[in-house]
Design an enzyme around this catalytic site. Sequence first.
Site, PDB file in Angstrom:
ATOM      1  N   ASN A  80       2.308  12.122  23.778  1.00 36.51           N
ATOM      2  CA  ASN A  80       1.374  12.026  24.331  1.00 36.51           C
ATOM      3  C   ASN A  80       1.303  12.296  25.919  1.00 36.51           C
ATOM      4  O   ASN A  80       0.596  13.041  26.642  1.00 36.51           O
ATOM      5  CB  ASN A  80       1.381  10.583  24.876  1.00 36.51           C
ATOM      6  CG  ASN A  80       0.803   9.679  26.222  1.00 36.51           C
ATOM      7  OD1 ASN A  80      -0.333   9.914  26.054  1.00 36.51           O
ATOM      8  ND2 ASN A  80       1.461   9.510  27.341  1.00 36.51           N
ATOM      9  N   SER A 132      -8.373  14.619  23.312  1.00 36.32           N
ATOM     10  CA  SER A 132      -9.091  14.613  24.223  1.00 36.32           C
ATOM     11  C   SER A 132     -10.569  15.217  23.713  1.00 36.32           C
ATOM     12  O   SER A 132     -10.491  16.111  23.366  1.00 36.32           O
ATOM     13  CB  SER A 132      -9.073  15.337  25.645  1.00 36.32           C
ATOM     14  OG  SER A 132      -9.990  14.570  26.902  1.00 36.32           O
ATOM     15  N   TYR A 145      -7.321  23.356  29.094  1.00 41.53           N
ATOM     16  CA  TYR A 145      -6.603  22.159  28.908  1.00 41.53           C
ATOM     17  C   TYR A 145      -8.099  21.923  27.622  1.00 41.53           C
ATOM     18  O   TYR A 145      -6.342  21.028  26.989  1.00 41.53           O
ATOM     19  CB  TYR A 145      -7.357  21.289  29.926  1.00 41.53           C
ATOM     20  CG  TYR A 145      -7.307  19.447  29.058  1.00 41.53           C
ATOM     21  CD1 TYR A 145      -5.795  19.032  29.368  1.00 41.53           C
ATOM     22  CD2 TYR A 145      -8.641  18.149  29.058  1.00 41.53           C
ATOM     23  CE1 TYR A 145      -5.623  17.450  29.185  1.00 41.53           C
ATOM     24  CE2 TYR A 145      -7.870  17.256  28.813  1.00 41.53           C
ATOM     25  CZ  TYR A 145      -6.512  16.936  29.093  1.00 41.53           C
ATOM     26  OH  TYR A 145      -6.637  15.065  28.623  1.00 41.53           O
ATOM     27  N   ALA A 148      -5.835  24.157  24.319  1.00 37.67           N
ATOM     28  CA  ALA A 148      -4.390  22.846  24.115  1.00 37.67           C
ATOM     29  C   ALA A 148      -4.832  22.037  22.974  1.00 37.67           C
ATOM     30  O   ALA A 148      -4.658  21.958  22.643  1.00 37.67           O
ATOM     31  CB  ALA A 148      -4.374  22.549  25.498  1.00 37.67           C
ATOM     32  N   ILE A 178     -10.548   7.083  30.295  1.00 31.09           N
ATOM     33  CA  ILE A 178      -9.676   6.983  30.725  1.00 31.09           C
ATOM     34  C   ILE A 178      -8.623   6.228  32.137  1.00 31.09           C
ATOM     35  O   ILE A 178      -8.533   7.043  32.324  1.00 31.09           O
ATOM     36  CB  ILE A 178      -8.376   6.574  29.552  1.00 31.09           C
ATOM     37  CG1 ILE A 178      -8.913   7.038  27.977  1.00 31.09           C
ATOM     38  CG2 ILE A 178      -7.535   5.352  29.603  1.00 31.09           C
ATOM     39  CD1 ILE A 178     -10.136   5.895  27.676  1.00 31.09           C
TER      40      ILE A 178
HETATM   41  P1  NAI Z   1      -0.799  10.045  33.103  1.00 27.27           P
HETATM   42  O1  NAI Z   1      -0.753  11.859  33.945  1.00 27.27           O
HETATM   43  O2  NAI Z   1      -0.927   9.447  34.355  1.00 27.27           O
HETATM   44  O3  NAI Z   1       1.032  10.733  32.852  1.00 27.27           O
HETATM   45  C1  NAI Z   1       1.228  11.461  31.518  1.00 27.27           C
HETATM   46  C2  NAI Z   1       3.025  11.672  31.289  1.00 27.27           C
HETATM   47  O4  NAI Z   1       2.632  12.642  30.784  1.00 27.27           O
HETATM   48  C3  NAI Z   1       3.534  11.208  32.652  1.00 27.27           C
HETATM   49  O5  NAI Z   1       4.806  10.270  31.648  1.00 27.27           O
HETATM   50  C4  NAI Z   1       4.579  12.491  32.505  1.00 27.27           C
HETATM   51  O6  NAI Z   1       5.584  12.441  33.413  1.00 27.27           O
HETATM   52  C5  NAI Z   1       4.518  13.335  31.158  1.00 27.27           C
HETATM   53  N1  NAI Z   1       4.118  14.930  31.233  1.00 27.27           N
HETATM   54  C6  NAI Z   1       3.809  16.000  32.203  1.00 27.27           C
HETATM   55  N2  NAI Z   1       3.983  16.878  32.125  1.00 27.27           N
HETATM   56  C7  NAI Z   1       5.416  16.527  31.173  1.00 27.27           C
HETATM   57  C8  NAI Z   1       5.920  17.090  30.756  1.00 27.27           C
HETATM   58  N3  NAI Z   1       6.099  18.870  31.164  1.00 27.27           N
HETATM   59  N4  NAI Z   1       7.699  16.573  29.884  1.00 27.27           N
HETATM   60  C9  NAI Z   1       7.513  15.153  29.573  1.00 27.27           C
HETATM   61  N5  NAI Z   1       6.210  14.556  30.211  1.00 27.27           N
HETATM   62  C10 NAI Z   1       5.420  15.518  30.617  1.00 27.27           C
HETATM   63  O7  NAI Z   1      -2.098  11.109  31.896  1.00 27.27           O
HETATM   64  P2  NAI Z   1      -2.662  10.069  30.955  1.00 27.27           P
HETATM   65  O8  NAI Z   1      -3.911   9.883  31.528  1.00 27.27           O
HETATM   66  O9  NAI Z   1      -1.979   8.423  30.799  1.00 27.27           O
HETATM   67  O10 NAI Z   1      -2.593  10.538  30.000  1.00 27.27           O
HETATM   68  C11 NAI Z   1      -2.104  10.311  28.028  1.00 27.27           C
HETATM   69  C12 NAI Z   1      -2.342  11.648  27.734  1.00 27.27           C
HETATM   70  O11 NAI Z   1      -3.860  11.168  27.009  1.00 27.27           O
HETATM   71  C13 NAI Z   1      -2.494  13.143  28.372  1.00 27.27           C
HETATM   72  O12 NAI Z   1      -2.570  13.690  26.253  1.00 27.27           O
HETATM   73  C14 NAI Z   1      -3.843  12.858  28.375  1.00 27.27           C
HETATM   74  O13 NAI Z   1      -4.044  14.428  28.049  1.00 27.27           O
HETATM   75  C15 NAI Z   1      -4.756  12.524  27.117  1.00 27.27           C
HETATM   76  N6  NAI Z   1      -5.663  12.124  27.995  1.00 27.27           N
HETATM   77  C16 NAI Z   1      -5.894  11.300  29.154  1.00 27.27           C
HETATM   78  C17 NAI Z   1      -7.397  10.926  29.544  1.00 27.27           C
HETATM   79  C18 NAI Z   1      -7.756  10.309  30.877  1.00 27.27           C
HETATM   80  O14 NAI Z   1      -8.997   9.736  31.162  1.00 27.27           O
HETATM   81  N7  NAI Z   1      -6.850   9.244  31.533  1.00 27.27           N
HETATM   82  C19 NAI Z   1      -9.186  11.145  28.634  1.00 27.27           C
HETATM   83  C20 NAI Z   1      -8.637  12.321  27.305  1.00 27.27           C
HETATM   84  C21 NAI Z   1      -6.790  12.672  26.931  1.00 27.27           C
END
Ligand code: NAI
Length: 238
Positions: A80, A132, A145, A148, A178
Site C-alpha cells: 500500500n 491508482s 506516478y 509506477a 480518496i
Molecule cells: P498517505 O500519504 O496518506 O500514506 C502513505 C503511507 O505510505 C504512509 O504511511 C507513509 O509513511 C507510507 N510510505 C511512504 N513511503 C514509504 C516508504 N518508502 N517506506 C514505507 N512506507 C512508506 O497515502 P494514501 O492516500 O493512504 O495512499 C495509500 C496508497 O493508495 C498509495 O499507494 C497511493 O498511491 C494509493 N492511492 C491513493 C489515492 C488517494 O486519493 N489518496 C488515490 C489512488 C491511489
Amino acid sequence: MNKEIIFISGASRGIGLSMANYFADAGHIVIGTSRNNFKFENNSANLIPIKLDITCRDSVKNCIDSLKEKNLIPSILINNAGITSDQLFLRMKDEDWDAVVSTNLTGTFNLSKALIKNMLKNKFGRIINISSVSGLMGNPGQVNYSSAKAGLSGFTKSLAKEVGSRGITVNSVAPGFIETDMTSFLDCDAKNEIVKDIPLKRMGSTTDVTLLVAFLISQEASYITGQTISVDGGLYMY
Ligand code: NAI
C-alpha cells in the site's frame, strides 16, 4: 475466514491505517509498517507497528527475517505504501522520478520477493497491490506516478501467472480520489471540479478501498487473480 497474519506497508495513516484497523478488528494479526516511527491509536493487541523504509532492500530483508524468528510469517501482503512527487514532465527532476518509482513499484518488488517463498511453501497467499486510477488513465503532472502504478498492473499479471498454481492470488486495486493526506492539498474548488467528473458525485473514503481489499483477500475471492479492480466512483471506465 481463517485468522491470518497480514502485512501492510504504509499503515501509519490514510488507506493503510484504515485497512490495519479493519483487519485487526476482524481478528487478524496486522503488521503495519511506515517510513517513520509510529504508534497505532487503536490499542488492539492484533496491531504491530514497525518502522520500515520499503525502498531499502537490506531493511526489508532484516524486517522479514526478524518476523520469521518470532514466527510471525505473513500469508497476506498488502503493498500500500506510496508517494507522489508531481511536476510537469519538462520540470520533473531525476529525483522526482527515482523516489516515486522506487517507493510505488520497486518497494512492491522488494516486499513481494521477501514474502513469496513462504507463501509458495504454504500453498496459500494473497498479494494486493494498491495502484491508482492515474496508472490507468494517466494524469498531467504524474508521469512518474502513473508509470509506477501502471507498472504494478504488469507486475500483478505476471506474478499471478507464476504463482496461481500454488494457491496464491495477486491483484491490484486502483483507487480514484480518496480523502487522505495524499489529496489534502486539494482546496474546495479543486475538489468540486474533480467531483464533477465522478459519476457517483463524491470523493472516496478509505473505507471504500478497505472493503474491496477485504473481499479480495477473502476465501470468496479465491478465483480472482491478475486483475486490477477500480474503486473510483466510476471516474474511469474501461
Ligand atoms: P498517505 O500519504 O496518506 O500514506 C502513505 C503511507 O505510505 C504512509 O504511511 C507513509 O509513511 C507510507 N510510505 C511512504 N513511503 C514509504 C516508504 N518508502 N517506506 C514505507 N512506507 C512508506 O497515502 P494514501 O492516500 O493512504 O495512499 C495509500 C496508497 O493508495 C498509495 O499507494 C497511493 O498511491 C494509493 N492511492 C491513493 C489515492 C488517494 O486519493 N489518496 C488515490 C489512488 C491511489
